[in-house]
Design an enzyme around this catalytic site. Structure first.
Site, PDB file in Angstrom:
ATOM      1  N   TYR A 148       0.852  -1.180   0.000  1.00 25.20           N
ATOM      2  CA  TYR A 148       0.000   0.000   0.000  1.00 25.20           C
ATOM      3  C   TYR A 148       0.885   1.226   0.000  1.00 25.20           C
ATOM      4  CZ  TYR A 148      -3.321   3.500   1.550  1.00 25.20           C
ATOM      5  OH  TYR A 148      -4.093   4.628   1.653  1.00 25.20           O
ATOM      6  N   GLN A 150       0.944   4.324   0.810  1.00 16.84           N
ATOM      7  CA  GLN A 150      -0.031   5.043   1.617  1.00 16.84           C
ATOM      8  C   GLN A 150      -0.108   6.515   1.261  1.00 16.84           C
ATOM      9  OE1 GLN A 150       2.883   3.571   2.732  1.00 16.84           O
ATOM     10  NE2 GLN A 150       3.074   4.009   4.897  1.00 16.84           N
ATOM     11  N   THR A 154       4.200   9.454   1.308  1.00 14.48           N
ATOM     12  CA  THR A 154       4.120   8.551   0.183  1.00 14.48           C
ATOM     13  C   THR A 154       5.206   8.766  -0.848  1.00 14.48           C
ATOM     14  OG1 THR A 154       2.522   7.545  -1.306  1.00 14.48           O
ATOM     15  CG2 THR A 154       2.556   9.936  -1.215  1.00 14.48           C
ATOM     16  N   GLY A 193       5.404  -0.121   2.784  1.00 18.36           N
ATOM     17  CA  GLY A 193       5.666  -1.408   3.402  1.00 18.36           C
ATOM     18  C   GLY A 193       5.415  -2.553   2.438  1.00 18.36           C
ATOM     19  N   ARG A 330      14.777  -5.646  41.408  1.00 12.57           N
ATOM     20  CA  ARG A 330      16.055  -4.961  41.553  1.00 12.57           C
ATOM     21  C   ARG A 330      16.119  -4.211  42.879  1.00 12.57           C
ATOM     22  NH1 ARG A 330      21.015  -4.933  38.868  1.00 12.57           N
ATOM     23  NH2 ARG A 330      21.945  -2.876  38.906  1.00 12.57           N
ATOM     24  N   THR A 446       5.333   9.921  14.092  1.00 13.09           N
ATOM     25  CA  THR A 446       5.441  10.677  12.832  1.00 13.09           C
ATOM     26  C   THR A 446       4.715  10.015  11.668  1.00 13.09           C
ATOM     27  OG1 THR A 446       7.570   9.588  12.407  1.00 13.09           O
ATOM     28  CG2 THR A 446       7.653  11.779  13.388  1.00 13.09           C
ATOM     29  N   GLU A 448       1.744   8.100   9.368  1.00 13.67           N
ATOM     30  CA  GLU A 448       0.287   8.214   9.131  1.00 13.67           C
ATOM     31  C   GLU A 448      -0.271   9.523   9.666  1.00 13.67           C
ATOM     32  OE1 GLU A 448      -0.954   6.119   7.232  1.00 13.67           O
ATOM     33  OE2 GLU A 448       0.366   4.400   7.390  1.00 13.67           O
ATOM     34  N   ASP A 450       1.881  13.144  10.836  1.00 18.32           N
ATOM     35  CA  ASP A 450       2.773  13.564  11.917  1.00 18.32           C
ATOM     36  C   ASP A 450       1.958  14.144  13.071  1.00 18.32           C
ATOM     37  OD1 ASP A 450       5.606  14.452  12.810  1.00 18.32           O
ATOM     38  OD2 ASP A 450       4.356  16.248  12.991  1.00 18.32           O
TER      39      ASP A 450
END
Lengths: 533, 533
Positions: A148, A150, A154, A193, A330, A446, A448, A450
């Site tokens: 995609y 996007q 893009t 992606g 711890r 940031t 899809e 910002d």
């Protein structure tokens, strides 16, 4: 390799499992009931248990060595896991939610991630009936693998402003084809992606250029539109002639995702590649038509942002869980007022300087959970309205998903780092479980949209809403935001009612109302400043 | 691979080099003079130019592919670069500063990093004259390669509290040897740089156990002490019998540094292994003696913290430079009030939402620069005093270096992430130049004294100073901090003088005085609360 360390045990009082068991024994919280309360929706717990028992038996899903791999090997491992998930899905008859659970448990975004999510969703939401009939079965059967490209982020040279996209889709009326062309280097598709190595198809957004009436050389721009494009040969997997495509290289995280770049050299695609559920290009006249409500093209983006907002709680919950467990085990320094050679050191979590960092994040995790729930309900309610042609609530969904995406990802991203530092030196080590979580998640503030940009869009939307609410405070409210702003304006006319009602010390719901009032008040103040200046 | 993209150019107005040239042309700042002003100290600019011309000609120093490598290959590349640096150093007759510059320009912490720094420094500062005569020539000639099992973060189960260290060094009077032994898993040495694969020697901190007078079975603890220990065979590089040593695995960053773990099984070392410039164990009686001023054992830690504080400006300067350049080139959206199809989009840096993030960090970089300068001057002045036996200013150096380490690393670490996010999506990409910078630097807020812990130590120190200043405000000031607190107390008796003097709008130095007053006032308030409660 056997050596003397095999028989060594942790030092006195340092057995983690024992400490956690004791700590849990001291709690009065009914953990099972809480789990059910939090995760009963959609059979989450049953699904998690069922899918986990399958996933954890698979050696490919072991994380033991994955941080040591080279980037190509890391990608191959991811691809192998993606294929394994598909095989397991077929074998066990998993539905979409089962598949999502599998990927969540494998704990990384696999190269097939976008295929059943963005690629499929975009086709379903933007494709015409004919396009859906042709493509959806092929997508669902994984006959093709989709990427995609996007809307946001893009191209190499353009991100948030989709109007600035340089990739051209020119309509050639004689051939009845679109011609995709990247005129510059900055027109390179970027970040997509699964496009780098995996996908053979992609949904590509390009500037639609149509010939002006009566001309074959002058074109007018009709803005960005999505096309479905075959990118690689189905047998050789080589890029089709006229396409240059590849992996963009190393990133901050997402080691096994092949984010890609792509350029087109006068690459021809058929008329049917234009996703035409809403906008249309007439194949015989080249005439353009578009829907009355143009916000529907933001459908996919709203879906993605809603999902990101709903996902944040799971991320922060993991980081906080790691931090609470580790700082319980711890120990560091004894109480200053006791003999320094007697008794145990104090668990780090008992120090106020650790508590003020971790405990608010534990609370934030719950706030994100209920925020996600509300976001989900709003999303599905609005989708149902859109599906029957009612677009009224879409703008509010868009604004809410943008605002929450920004808020939730900011809280989660910064929260991971706060938890990591609260672990001291060991937070930096691979054993903390926070390394990949941080490296992967830091994309979210940031990506899809910002966070800084979309919150400004939300602000502009709210101020617009306030302006119209001030004008017509008694008109019917179009959505929750509108209702809240109008209620605030009316309450201002009689402030005493508001103030007396909000008994936040004794009434939990009053806290919600207080925040609502605060939100509306901030919007009114901003609007007032703008009107006065 | 040749294709049509080879001839493509950036889109109109998107040529980065051209934009930066134009932007620089508009500035009235005399860049060369500024460089000289900032970096004239110690011949920095000349050294940088000279070493850079050598480094950049070396193919091994190319970064092109390093983000794609596996962890083992990444380590081997680092080791190869470390060896190359040593060869270049010999060939060109580089001094210590030249070597540091080379590592700075190669841009990663190489496996030899600790050898000429912490290993050498510790030997120089903690070794007796005989030990230095024996070891320093071997260290300086790289005949041995040393790791430093640093005081902080030194064992798996214990960090900041060195008293809790579990590794034992038991004195055996009959053999006149120490016996190093790790009684538990949590006693594992952990994090030690270069110990995982590279080093054959290490400085190891262990609890000193000496037999009680007249007994051979009962021991008393004398706290943690440093020993120099051979770890691996000089020919086979295999661990010596009785030592288990290895790499701790993947981390958040520092991909080419082999941080290690180590355990000892009744491993015998000679009396001469005990670093004995200050503390001593009599080899014939087993009697322990220690210096009057025990803070001298913190010498190495103060050195490391001072260096970290001084280094922060260079890190933040890089991140800010990347952010300023990128946001000058990157354009997004047109002015809302102009025709959306005319003219260029606006550079991202021109948006207030970007300016409020980046410009304060640009200013912070300069503040860190001058802070570093003051830190360096204080460090070297105090070292000179210590070398002639005057330890008076050591506590103040320790506190200042701790406070500045925390402040500077916090500002730089958070600043990198702010810059990265200001780059939008491209900040997440490998091309940003911020990926390794962030992954490596994020160790700094927790390493060598966790920032939250050491600031509490600084607070405790300041309150103690205030208590004594209140008691004797007219006594001679022991250091700058003391002088400031006493001046504040005296000014409080006549507040008008202070208020009238601070004309911060017209006098830059008045700002410094205002901050001094504010610092002293905050310390007094904290002290006052403690005394009242």
């Amino acid at each position: 390799m056997v050596d003397f360390t095999d028989s060594l045990l942790p030092g006195p009082g340092s057995d983690g499992a024992e400490i956690l068991k004791r700590e849990r024994g001291q709690s009065t919280i009914r953990v099972k009931e809480l789990s059910k309360h939090l995760f009963s929706h959609n059979g989450f717990l049953e699904r998690q248990q069922r899918v986990l028992s399958i996933i954890e038996a698979e050696p490919l899903c072991s994380k033991t060595n994955q941080m040591n791999l080279s980037r190509p090997d890391r990608f191959h491992l991811g691809l192998a896991r993606a294929k394994l998930t598909k095989r397991l899905s077929d074998k066990h008859g998993w539905d979409l939610e089962d598949n999502k659970m599998a990927e969540y448990l494998i704990d990384e975004m696999l190269p097939y991630h976008l295929h059943p999510n963005l690629f499929l969703t975009t086709m379903r939401e933007q494709g015409s009936e004919e396009q859906k009939a042709y493509w959806l079965p092929r997508i669902e059967k994984y006959e093709i693998i989709g990427a995609y490209a996007q809307v946001h982020k893009t191209e190499l040279g353009h991100g948030s402003n989709v109007r600035g996209l340089e990739l051209e889709a020119k309509w050639d009326p004689r051939a009845s084809e679109f011609v995709l062309h990247s005129p510059t280097l900055t027109a390179s598709k970027w970040w997509n992606g699964a496009l780098g190595r995996t996908a053979n198809h992609a949904i590509v957004v390009a500037q639609l250029l149509l010939p002006q009436e009566g001309s074959t050389t002058t074109y007018s721009s009709y803005g960005p539109h999505p096309f479905v494009v075959q990118v690689r040969d189905m047998k050789t997997h080589l890029p089709l002639p006229g396409i240059v495509v590849g992996d963009i290289g190393a990133k901050f995280g997402y080691a096994c995702m092949d984010n890609g770049y792509m350029l087109f050299d006068h690459f021809r695609i058929p008329h049917s590649a234009f996703l035409s559920r809403y906008s249309k290009v007439d194949p015989s006249t080249g005439a353009f038509s578009q829907p009355e409500n143009s916000t529907v093209v933001y459908g996919t983006m709203t879906f993605v942002r809603s999902n990101i907002a709903m996902h944040a709680r799971l991320i922060l919950a993991r980081a906080v869980t790691v931090a609470v467990r580790y700082t319980s085990i711890r120990r560091q320094f004894r109480d200053r007022d006791v003999d320094q050679n007697i008794g145990q050191e104090i668990p780090v979590l008992d120090y106020p300087t650790v508590q003020i960092r971790i405990l608010p994040l534990l609370a934030t995790t719950f706030a994100l959970h209920y925020g996600a729930k509300a976001m989900g309900e709003l999303y599905f309610r609005t989708r149902e309205q859109v599906n029957v042609g009612d677009f009224a609530a879409l703008a509010d969904l868009h604004s809410t998903s943008s605002g929450l995406k920004s808020l939730c990802t900011g809280l989660a991203a910064d929260g991971i780092e706060t938890c990591r530092r609260a672990l001291g030196g060991h937070g930096y080590g691979g054993g903390s479980g926070l390394v990949q979580l941080s490296h992967d998640y830091l994309a979210k503030p940031t990506v899809e949209g910002d966070n800084w940009m979309i919150t400004q869009q939300v602000a502009a939307y709210l101020i617009k809403k306030m302006a119209s609410a001030v004008k017509l405070p008694d008109s019917a409210a179009s959505d929750d935001t509108d209702a809240n702003l109008k209620a605030f304006i009316k309450a201002r006319e009689n402030p005493r009612t508001t103030v007396e009602y909000l008994d936040i010390l004794n009434d939990d719901y009053a806290i919600v109302l207080a925040f609502r009032t605060r939100a509306a008040s901030l919007v009114r103040t901003s609007w007032h400043h703008l009107v006065m200046n």
